[in-house]
Design an enzyme around this catalytic site. Structure first.
Site, PDB file in Angstrom:
ATOM      1  N   GLN A 157       4.694  -3.390   2.603  1.00 38.42           N
ATOM      2  CA  GLN A 157       3.315  -3.867   2.778  1.00 38.42           C
ATOM      3  C   GLN A 157       3.248  -4.988   3.819  1.00 38.42           C
ATOM      4  O   GLN A 157       2.242  -5.127   4.507  1.00 38.42           O
ATOM      5  CB  GLN A 157       2.752  -4.373   1.435  1.00 38.42           C
ATOM      6  CG  GLN A 157       2.452  -3.296   0.420  1.00 38.42           C
ATOM      7  CD  GLN A 157       3.605  -3.034  -0.512  1.00 38.42           C
ATOM      8  OE1 GLN A 157       4.772  -3.217  -0.153  1.00 38.42           O
ATOM      9  NE2 GLN A 157       3.318  -2.608  -1.732  1.00 38.42           N
ATOM     10  N   ASN A 209       3.369 -11.711  -8.757  1.00 37.52           N
ATOM     11  CA  ASN A 209       3.023 -11.214  -7.418  1.00 37.52           C
ATOM     12  C   ASN A 209       4.137 -10.261  -6.993  1.00 37.52           C
ATOM     13  O   ASN A 209       5.117 -10.069  -7.722  1.00 37.52           O
ATOM     14  CB  ASN A 209       2.869 -12.385  -6.437  1.00 37.52           C
ATOM     15  CG  ASN A 209       2.224 -11.937  -5.126  1.00 37.52           C
ATOM     16  OD1 ASN A 209       1.189 -11.270  -5.148  1.00 37.52           O
ATOM     17  ND2 ASN A 209       2.815 -12.281  -4.003  1.00 37.52           N
ATOM     18  N   LYS A 210       3.990  -9.673  -5.837  1.00 38.77           N
ATOM     19  CA  LYS A 210       4.951  -8.671  -5.368  1.00 38.77           C
ATOM     20  C   LYS A 210       6.390  -9.172  -5.485  1.00 38.77           C
ATOM     21  O   LYS A 210       6.690 -10.317  -5.150  1.00 38.77           O
ATOM     22  CB  LYS A 210       4.617  -8.322  -3.912  1.00 38.77           C
ATOM     23  CG  LYS A 210       5.545  -7.343  -3.242  1.00 38.77           C
ATOM     24  CD  LYS A 210       5.660  -6.019  -3.999  1.00 38.77           C
ATOM     25  CE  LYS A 210       4.306  -5.342  -4.168  1.00 38.77           C
ATOM     26  NZ  LYS A 210       4.365  -4.187  -5.101  1.00 38.77           N
ATOM     27  N   ARG A 269      -4.713  -0.435  -2.776  1.00 36.32           N
ATOM     28  CA  ARG A 269      -3.764  -1.311  -3.480  1.00 36.32           C
ATOM     29  C   ARG A 269      -4.169  -2.774  -3.262  1.00 36.32           C
ATOM     30  O   ARG A 269      -5.079  -3.059  -2.501  1.00 36.32           O
ATOM     31  CB  ARG A 269      -2.335  -1.074  -2.969  1.00 36.32           C
ATOM     32  CG  ARG A 269      -2.294  -1.063  -1.448  1.00 36.32           C
ATOM     33  CD  ARG A 269      -1.069  -1.639  -0.870  1.00 36.32           C
ATOM     34  NE  ARG A 269      -0.899  -3.033  -1.201  1.00 36.32           N
ATOM     35  CZ  ARG A 269      -1.536  -4.040  -0.587  1.00 36.32           C
ATOM     36  NH1 ARG A 269      -2.412  -3.823   0.376  1.00 36.32           N
ATOM     37  NH2 ARG A 269      -1.306  -5.284  -0.952  1.00 36.32           N
ATOM     38  N   GLY A 270      -3.437  -3.682  -3.933  1.00 36.83           N
ATOM     39  CA  GLY A 270      -3.790  -5.103  -3.834  1.00 36.83           C
ATOM     40  C   GLY A 270      -4.757  -5.429  -4.956  1.00 36.83           C
ATOM     41  O   GLY A 270      -5.681  -4.661  -5.254  1.00 36.83           O
ATOM     42  N   ALA A 271      -4.529  -6.593  -5.573  1.00 41.56           N
ATOM     43  CA  ALA A 271      -5.235  -6.897  -6.823  1.00 41.56           C
ATOM     44  C   ALA A 271      -6.759  -6.825  -6.716  1.00 41.56           C
ATOM     45  O   ALA A 271      -7.418  -6.203  -7.554  1.00 41.56           O
ATOM     46  CB  ALA A 271      -4.812  -8.280  -7.311  1.00 41.56           C
ATOM     47  N   ARG A 298      -2.098   1.443 -13.101  1.00 41.40           N
ATOM     48  CA  ARG A 298      -1.181   0.349 -12.736  1.00 41.40           C
ATOM     49  C   ARG A 298      -1.388  -0.802 -13.724  1.00 41.40           C
ATOM     50  O   ARG A 298      -2.521  -1.241 -13.927  1.00 41.40           O
ATOM     51  CB  ARG A 298      -1.426  -0.124 -11.298  1.00 41.40           C
ATOM     52  CG  ARG A 298      -1.219   0.983 -10.256  1.00 41.40           C
ATOM     53  CD  ARG A 298      -1.101   0.430  -8.851  1.00 41.40           C
ATOM     54  NE  ARG A 298       0.162  -0.255  -8.646  1.00 41.40           N
ATOM     55  CZ  ARG A 298       0.422  -1.023  -7.587  1.00 41.40           C
ATOM     56  NH1 ARG A 298      -0.515  -1.220  -6.673  1.00 41.40           N
ATOM     57  NH2 ARG A 298       1.597  -1.601  -7.442  1.00 41.40           N
ATOM     58  N   ASP A 309      -1.220 -11.070  -8.538  1.00 39.71           N
ATOM     59  CA  ASP A 309      -1.718  -9.914  -9.286  1.00 39.71           C
ATOM     60  C   ASP A 309      -2.198 -10.294 -10.675  1.00 39.71           C
ATOM     61  O   ASP A 309      -3.061  -9.646 -11.251  1.00 39.71           O
ATOM     62  CB  ASP A 309      -0.641  -8.834  -9.361  1.00 39.71           C
ATOM     63  CG  ASP A 309      -0.481  -8.178  -8.012  1.00 39.71           C
ATOM     64  OD1 ASP A 309       0.255  -8.733  -7.178  1.00 39.71           O
ATOM     65  OD2 ASP A 309      -1.146  -7.166  -7.762  1.00 39.71           O
TER      66      ASP A 309
HETATM   67  O1  MRU Z   1       1.869  -3.090  -5.127  1.00 38.79           O
HETATM   68  P1  MRU Z   1       0.741  -3.731  -4.377  1.00 38.79           P
HETATM   69  O2  MRU Z   1       0.817  -3.488  -2.895  1.00 38.79           O
HETATM   70  O3  MRU Z   1      -0.611  -3.422  -4.962  1.00 38.79           O
HETATM   71  O4  MRU Z   1       1.006  -5.274  -4.601  1.00 38.79           O
HETATM   72  C1  MRU Z   1       0.118  -6.203  -4.061  1.00 38.79           C
HETATM   73  C2  MRU Z   1       0.607  -7.578  -4.137  1.00 38.79           C
HETATM   74  O5  MRU Z   1       1.561  -7.912  -4.795  1.00 38.79           O
HETATM   75  C3  MRU Z   1      -0.225  -8.576  -3.459  1.00 38.79           C
HETATM   76  O6  MRU Z   1       0.557  -9.615  -2.960  1.00 38.79           O
HETATM   77  C4  MRU Z   1      -1.198  -9.073  -4.525  1.00 38.79           C
HETATM   78  O7  MRU Z   1      -2.041  -8.048  -4.956  1.00 38.79           O
HETATM   79  C5  MRU Z   1      -1.966 -10.207  -4.093  1.00 38.79           C
HETATM   80  S1  MRU Z   1      -3.230  -9.810  -2.985  1.00 38.79           S
HETATM   81  C6  MRU Z   1      -4.560  -9.471  -3.914  1.00 38.79           C
END
Ligand code: MRU
Length: 338
Positions: free
Chosen positions: A192, A243-244, A45-47, A87, A233
């Site tokens: 997270q 973002n999250k 996970r994570g962008a 996603r 993201d």
């Molecule tokens: O749902 P996730 O855990 O993939 O979400 C990730 C985030 O929102 C991070 O803050 C975001 O990807 C920035 S870090 C590359």
């Protein structure tokens, strides 16, 4: 430093992030469907990590097609469609897929090479972002020591290949002995921040505390942090940033308190084809993620949930976006795409 995602010559290897911090387990994924499942369930996970996963997924498809004597073009394009559908919000996923598909005409080895290149490029970009972001935090705070930062979700090595964006800033600031403490918002519903960011901060040896997401705004407005630093993201052309979920409320608080709010992200996260935040697709995840805690139902049987995985912070609440190429001062009217 942990390698969150890698290519071993035949398969994609990931750290299973659903098991952290209790267990550090590597998964070896040989099939595109296994990788797609790993993305959907947030094992990876994570962008930035999603961008690399998308690219490596195409290498996986090309490699299996070669072994099985299948048509490589059809296999890679089908893999691209499957992975892109996992996603919707992080633009990096589609970018990683497309970058590697572009090498299709050059054959299997070129496809794999293009995918493997994404690994090194991510590490390199993130190191630069980290250094630049740490310098900006110090500049905005007016000092080079005793800095306190808050972050949300996990924009660390686990969200990329090994270094991280927001946590890359933290890592660089820590190496330069500038940090007093980092506050990590727990990040409901999948934690997270409490699980992954805390795990990374502990390994870095950074003093840190975890707080509930709802405590973030009061931490910021009560003068307890010098800056909020988050990842992204997807950044729209005008600077609006997905973002999250929860990021937006921290940005509102930072704006009210005059605390710098920084977004750290690679250029790849800027989507020139998405004009504003209103055009960013926001993933809605399963209701159970909200209605249960550690596998136990917490809400009454009839309860329903709304579970957007991301929110959009408008550009006017963001002080600056730090990329590997530039600092975009949104507070001075600069925009990612002009
Ligand atoms: O749902 P996730 O855990 O993939 O979400 C990730 C985030 O929102 C991070 O803050 C975001 O990807 C920035 S870090 C590359």
């Amino acid at each position: 430093v942990v390698r969150t995602i890698d290519w071993d010559g035949e398969a994609v290897v990931i750290v299973d992030q659903t098991l952290l911090p209790a267990d550090e387990v590597l998964l070896r994924l040989r099939e595109v469907d296994e990788l797609a499942e790993a993305i959907r369930s947030l094992r990876v996970r994570g962008a930035m990590a999603l961008g690399v996963a998308g690219g490596l997924g195409i290498a996986l498809a090309a490699t299996r097609a070669k072994e099985r004597g299948d048509d490589p073009e059809a296999a890679c394009r089908a893999a691209g469609a499957t992975l892109a559908a996992t996603r919707p919000t992080a633009v990096n996923l589609g970018r990683g897929i497309d970058l590697v598909l572009d090498a299709l005409a050059l054959g299997h080895d070129a496809v794999v090479a293009a995918a493997v290149d994404l690994l090194a490029a991510d590490v390199e970009a993130n190191r630069t972002i980290g250094r630049r972001g740490a310098a900006l935090v110090a500049e905005l705070a007016g000092r080079h020591d005793d800095l306190r930062l808050m972050t949300h979700c996990n924009a660390g090595g686990l969200a990329g290949v090994e270094w991280g964006t927001a946590l890359g800033v933290v890592r660089a600031a820590h190496e330069d002995r500038m940090l007093a403490e980092v506050f990590s918002c727990e990040t409901r519903p999948l934690l997270q921040g409490a699980r992954l960011t805390a795990w990374e901060l502990e390994r870095m040896g950074v003093p840190y505390r975890v707080l509930t997401d709802s405590a973030g705004p009061v931490l910021v407005t009560s003068g307890r942090v010098d800056a909020v630093v988050v990842g992204a993201d997807r950044i729209a052309a005008n600077g609006d940033t997905a973002n999250k979920v929860g990021t937006f409320s921290h940005a509102l608080a930072a704006h009210r308190a005059g605390v710098p709010f920084l977004v750290a992200a690679p250029e790849m996260t800027i989507d020139a084809t998405t004009p504003t935040g209103a055009d960013i697709p926001i993933e809605e995840r399963a209701e159970d993620e909200v209605l249960t805690l550690a596998g136990h139902r917490t809400a009454p049987p009839g309860a329903r949930a709304w579970n957007p995985a991301f929110d959009v912070t408008p550009a006017d609440l963001i002080t600056a976006i730090v990329t590997e190429r530039r600092v975009i001062r949104l507070d001075r009217g600069e925009r990612p795409v002009s």
